[in-house]
Design an enzyme around this catalytic site. Structure first.
Site, mmCIF file in Angstrom:
data_model
loop_
_atom_site.group_PDB
_atom_site.id
_atom_site.type_symbol
_atom_site.label_atom_id
_atom_site.label_comp_id
_atom_site.label_asym_id
_atom_site.label_seq_id
_atom_site.Cartn_x
_atom_site.Cartn_y
_atom_site.Cartn_z
ATOM 1 N N ASP A 115 0.858 -1.202 0.000
ATOM 2 C CA ASP A 115 0.000 0.000 0.000
ATOM 3 C C ASP A 115 0.893 1.251 0.000
ATOM 4 O O ASP A 115 0.839 2.073 0.912
ATOM 5 C CB ASP A 115 -0.951 0.004 1.208
ATOM 6 C CG ASP A 115 -0.212 0.046 2.559
ATOM 7 O OD1 ASP A 115 -0.801 0.584 3.526
ATOM 8 O OD2 ASP A 115 0.941 -0.430 2.627
ATOM 9 N N ASP A 123 7.435 3.722 3.109
ATOM 10 C CA ASP A 123 8.295 2.575 3.417
ATOM 11 C C ASP A 123 8.035 1.410 2.470
ATOM 12 O O ASP A 123 8.937 0.616 2.177
ATOM 13 C CB ASP A 123 8.164 2.153 4.886
ATOM 14 C CG ASP A 123 6.735 1.894 5.315
ATOM 15 O OD1 ASP A 123 5.808 2.547 4.788
ATOM 16 O OD2 ASP A 123 6.537 1.023 6.174
ATOM 17 N N ASP A 124 6.801 1.340 1.945
ATOM 18 C CA ASP A 124 6.517 0.340 0.899
ATOM 19 C C ASP A 124 7.404 0.585 -0.315
ATOM 20 O O ASP A 124 7.942 -0.348 -0.923
ATOM 21 C CB ASP A 124 5.061 0.428 0.433
ATOM 22 C CG ASP A 124 4.048 0.283 1.538
ATOM 23 O OD1 ASP A 124 3.934 1.204 2.372
ATOM 24 O OD2 ASP A 124 3.359 -0.748 1.584
ATOM 25 N N ASN A 138 0.548 1.194 16.928
ATOM 26 C CA ASN A 138 0.696 2.574 16.412
ATOM 27 C C ASN A 138 -0.674 3.132 16.006
ATOM 28 O O ASN A 138 -1.004 4.279 16.281
ATOM 29 C CB ASN A 138 1.710 2.671 15.262
ATOM 30 C CG ASN A 138 1.414 1.739 14.095
ATOM 31 O OD1 ASN A 138 0.360 1.090 14.049
ATOM 32 N ND2 ASN A 138 2.346 1.666 13.145
ATOM 33 N N GLU A 194 -1.318 -2.513 15.441
ATOM 34 C CA GLU A 194 -0.471 -1.938 14.382
ATOM 35 C C GLU A 194 -1.360 -1.653 13.160
ATOM 36 O O GLU A 194 -2.339 -2.381 12.898
ATOM 37 C CB GLU A 194 0.638 -2.953 14.058
ATOM 38 C CG GLU A 194 1.582 -2.554 12.953
ATOM 39 C CD GLU A 194 1.007 -2.866 11.577
ATOM 40 O OE1 GLU A 194 0.293 -3.867 11.463
ATOM 41 O OE2 GLU A 194 1.222 -2.051 10.659
ATOM 42 N N ASN A 229 -1.424 -2.057 9.769
ATOM 43 C CA ASN A 229 -1.800 -3.020 8.729
ATOM 44 C C ASN A 229 -2.822 -4.037 9.229
ATOM 45 O O ASN A 229 -3.701 -4.474 8.478
ATOM 46 C CB ASN A 229 -0.564 -3.764 8.206
ATOM 47 C CG ASN A 229 0.309 -2.887 7.330
ATOM 48 O OD1 ASN A 229 -0.164 -1.896 6.775
ATOM 49 N ND2 ASN A 229 1.586 -3.221 7.230
ATOM 50 N N HIS A 277 9.629 0.411 8.311
ATOM 51 C CA HIS A 277 8.908 -0.837 8.599
ATOM 52 C C HIS A 277 9.015 -1.882 7.483
ATOM 53 O O HIS A 277 9.499 -2.986 7.691
ATOM 54 C CB HIS A 277 7.413 -0.542 8.817
ATOM 55 C CG HIS A 277 7.113 0.466 9.865
ATOM 56 N ND1 HIS A 277 7.208 0.213 11.219
ATOM 57 C CD2 HIS A 277 6.695 1.747 9.755
ATOM 58 C CE1 HIS A 277 6.852 1.288 11.898
ATOM 59 N NE2 HIS A 277 6.538 2.243 11.040
ATOM 60 N N ASP A 278 8.524 -1.537 6.284
ATOM 61 C CA ASP A 278 8.278 -2.565 5.269
ATOM 62 C C ASP A 278 9.523 -3.267 4.749
ATOM 63 O O ASP A 278 9.471 -4.477 4.477
ATOM 64 C CB ASP A 278 7.470 -1.957 4.115
ATOM 65 C CG ASP A 278 6.064 -1.580 4.554
ATOM 66 O OD1 ASP A 278 5.395 -0.816 3.843
ATOM 67 O OD2 ASP A 278 5.618 -2.066 5.623
HETATM 68 O O1 RIB Z 1 2.473 0.170 10.782
HETATM 69 C C1 RIB Z 1 3.377 0.301 9.702
HETATM 70 C C2 RIB Z 1 2.747 -0.186 8.435
HETATM 71 O O2 RIB Z 1 1.615 0.613 8.126
HETATM 72 C C3 RIB Z 1 3.677 -0.044 7.214
HETATM 73 O O3 RIB Z 1 3.373 -1.056 6.290
HETATM 74 C C4 RIB Z 1 3.301 1.280 6.642
HETATM 75 O O4 RIB Z 1 3.521 1.349 5.217
HETATM 76 C C5 RIB Z 1 1.835 1.305 6.917
HETATM 77 O O5 RIB Z 1 1.183 0.595 5.867
HETATM 78 CA CA CA Z 2 2.870 -0.525 4.000
#
Ligand code: RIB
Ligand code: CA
Length: 307
Positions: free
Chosen positions: A9, A13-14, A151, A157, A159, A232-233
């Site tokens: 998505d 970071d993706d 988060n 989290e 996702n 993250h990703d």
């Molecule tokens: O919580 C971090 C995740 O949520 C990562 O994949 C960031 O891209 C968001 O999608």
């Molecule tokens: Ca992501």
């Protein structure tokens, strides 16, 4: 070389995860999902990254909404476009299709790992349509969940919280799962020094990444007063391409669906000295951040000897 499908998505970071994956694996395809931004935006951003890289990796769009409830996004972090602060790259690319589930089912092979770095909606639909799918692929590497803080909420989290029912399907599916949660990704932080190295490298990839780092730093400075952001990703890619850089433990993971305060939490059985529930995932607990950054920076044209 590992063969990967990246379900994502984009999302800043993706985008870094896509660049890293193309440097260290054979990326068979990219599937997009609603998450950081609406599906139209995450799909457009995935296409733009393939244009940046000059690769012909197909992009197939997927779910615009979760299994239950309304879509949620993360514009506060990623901007309305999903890639705020990043210069748009002009291109003529279009998607290879709009049925990510059919694509995931069609390309399934025993040496393909799905790296899922957004909400797990596409994967859940694939499992619902063909429960044997998880046994026809090598496994699933997830950026999602956490063994400690959340988060999106105190304990969830993003996702997972964006589609808890989908996440529950995936964790209950019998797939070979590696989970990189916030407990791990918070160990893998960007810095202004890394952003400077990217600017010094002065290539299209490095400049793109520098804009990503700078934007995330500006956002995090607003939120928490620090110019650093968990990357993250890429951790979910490294878990497959560079497993020696992470420490994982077998754990039973379940997703809370009903809790008033805990919906979307990954409930990880971390009991010691007593019978733990049967593990259904390898949960990552440690990352060698220094060595992992050298791998990621090299993929961004800013490795040790790149400048
Ligand atoms: O919580 C971090 C995740 O949520 C990562 O994949 C960031 O891209 C968001 O999608
Ligand atoms: Ca992501």
């Amino acid at each position: 070389m590992h063969r990967l499908i990246i379900d994502c998505d984009p999302g800043h970071d993706d985008a870094i995860a896509l660049i890293l994956a193309h440097r260290h694996a054979d990326v068979v395809g990219i599937t997009s999902v609603s998450g950081n931004a609406p599906l139209t935006r995450t799909t457009a951003n995935a296409l733009m990254v393939t244009a940046l890289l000059g690769v012909d990796t197909p992009v197939v769009s997927g779910a615009a909404r979760p299994l239950v409830g309304e879509p949620i996004h993360a514009a506060a972090v990623h901007g309305e476009s999903g890639l705020g602060g990043v210069d748009r790259i002009a291109h003529q690319r279009t998607t290879a299709g709009d049925d990510a589930v059919a694509y995931l089912l069609d390309v399934a092979e025993s040496d393909i790992t799905v790296v899922a770095v957004g909400p797990l909606t596409n994967l859940a639909h694939a499992i619902d349509r063909d429960p044997t799918w998880v046994k026809r692929i090598a496994g699933i590497s997830i950026m999602g969940g956490s063994t400690d803080v959340g988060n999106a909420t105190r304990v969830a989290e993003f996702n997972i919280f964006a589609d808890p029912e989908a996440a529950a399907r995936v964790f209950e599916s019998g797939a070979e799962i590696t989970m990189c949660g916030l407990n791990l990704t918070h160990q893998f932080q960007t810095s202004d020094a890394l952003a400077e190295r990217l600017r010094d490298a002065d290539t299209p990839k490095a400049t793109f990444a520098a804009q990503i780092f700078d934007y995330l730093h500006d956002r995090m400075e607003t939120f928490i007063g620090q110019r650093a952001s968990a990357m993250h990703d890429p951790c979910a890619v490294l878990a497959i391409t560079h497993p020696h850089l992470l420490v994982t433990q077998p754990r039973a993971v379940a997703v809370e669906l009903a809790g008033t305060l805990t919906r979307g939490m990954t409930v990880v059985d971390q009991r010691v000295g007593r019978r733990r529930d049967q593990a259904n995932a390898k949960v990552a607990y440690r990352i060698d951040a220094e060595r992992a950054w050298e791998v990621v920076m090299e993929s961004l044209d800013a490795g040790p000897g790149s400048s």
